[in-house]
Design a protein around this motif. Structure first.
Motif, short mmCIF file in Angstrom:
data_model
loop_
_atom_site.label_atom_id
_atom_site.label_comp_id
_atom_site.label_asym_id
_atom_site.label_seq_id
_atom_site.Cartn_x
_atom_site.Cartn_y
_atom_site.Cartn_z
N VAL A 55 24.82 121.86 111.95
CA VAL A 55 25.76 121.28 110.98
C VAL A 55 25.76 119.76 111.07
N ALA A 56 25.69 119.20 112.27
CA ALA A 56 25.67 117.73 112.42
C ALA A 56 24.41 117.14 111.78
N ALA A 57 23.27 117.78 112.01
CA ALA A 57 22.02 117.28 111.42
C ALA A 57 22.07 117.40 109.90
N MET A 58 22.61 118.51 109.40
CA MET A 58 22.71 118.69 107.95
C MET A 58 23.69 117.69 107.35
N THR A 59 24.72 117.33 108.10
CA THR A 59 25.67 116.33 107.62
C THR A 59 24.98 114.98 107.50
N ALA A 60 24.14 114.63 108.47
CA ALA A 60 23.40 113.37 108.39
C ALA A 60 22.48 113.37 107.18
N VAL A 61 21.83 114.49 106.92
CA VAL A 61 20.96 114.59 105.74
C VAL A 61 21.79 114.45 104.46
N ALA A 62 22.98 115.04 104.45
CA ALA A 62 23.85 114.94 103.27
C ALA A 62 24.31 113.50 103.04
N VAL A 63 24.58 112.77 104.13
CA VAL A 63 24.99 111.38 104.00
C VAL A 63 23.84 110.55 103.42
N VAL A 64 22.64 110.78 103.90
CA VAL A 64 21.48 110.06 103.36
C VAL A 64 21.30 110.39 101.88
N ALA A 65 21.46 111.66 101.54
CA ALA A 65 21.34 112.05 100.13
C ALA A 65 22.42 111.40 99.28
N ALA A 66 23.63 111.28 99.82
CA ALA A 66 24.72 110.62 99.08
C ALA A 66 24.43 109.14 98.87
N VAL A 67 23.86 108.49 99.88
CA VAL A 67 23.51 107.07 99.73
C VAL A 67 22.41 106.91 98.68
N LEU A 68 21.42 107.79 98.72
CA LEU A 68 20.37 107.72 97.70
C LEU A 68 20.93 108.01 96.31
N GLY A 69 21.86 108.95 96.23
CA GLY A 69 22.51 109.25 94.95
C GLY A 69 23.29 108.06 94.43
N ALA A 70 24.00 107.36 95.33
CA ALA A 70 24.74 106.17 94.92
C ALA A 70 23.79 105.08 94.44
N ALA A 71 22.66 104.94 95.11
CA ALA A 71 21.66 103.97 94.68
C ALA A 71 21.12 104.35 93.30
N GLY A 72 20.91 105.64 93.08
CA GLY A 72 20.45 106.10 91.77
C GLY A 72 21.47 105.82 90.68
N LEU A 73 22.75 106.05 90.97
CA LEU A 73 23.79 105.75 89.98
C LEU A 73 23.87 104.26 89.69
N PHE A 74 23.64 103.44 90.71
CA PHE A 74 23.63 102.00 90.51
C PHE A 74 22.49 101.61 89.57
N ILE A 75 21.33 102.19 89.78
CA ILE A 75 20.18 101.90 88.91
C ILE A 75 20.46 102.38 87.49
#
Length: 117
Positions: A55-75
């Motif tokens: 769960v901790a590793a999957m949470t880290a992956v989810a955080v990275v995905a959220a950051v990439l998603g935020a970058a995508g929304l910014f673009i």
């Protein structure tokens, strides 16, 4: 986000015709369903093989995905005028006056614009 993608797919497809727009929207819905199914499969396999410690590793992956998603929304926010031109949402314009169209007026005479009364 899915609504914006659905709208963009429909507008992009309509440039080539209604059949292409229907196909683009169908493919988009299918891809969303495949992504949901893969998320469930990956989550189930991870929990079964590794256990709750994953769960901790999957949470880290989810955080990275959220950051990439935020970058995508910014673009998207910066470049939205390319994907969604204002002409799609603008109210219909009134028809231009006949003298601007270059057509003859009544009885074949050119239209005259009054400048004063």
């Amino acid at each position: 986000m899915p609504t914006l993608l659905q709208t963009a797919a429909g507008h992009a497809g309509m440039q080539r015709g209604p059949a292409v727009a229907d196909t683009a929207q169908t493919v988009l819905v299918t891809l969303w369903n495949v992504a949901k199914a893969l998320g469930g499969i990956i989550g189930g396999v991870t929990l079964q093989d590794i256990g709750v410690t994953a769960v901790a590793a999957m949470t880290a992956v989810a955080v990275v995905a959220a950051v990439l998603g935020a970058a995508g929304l910014f673009i998207i926010a910066i470049a939205r005028h390319h994907a969604f031109p204002a002409t799609w949402c603008a109210p219909p314009r009134t028809a231009p006056t006949p003298h601007r169209l270059g057509r003859p007026g009544p009885r074949g005479r050119p239209w005259r614009v009054r400048t004063s009364r």
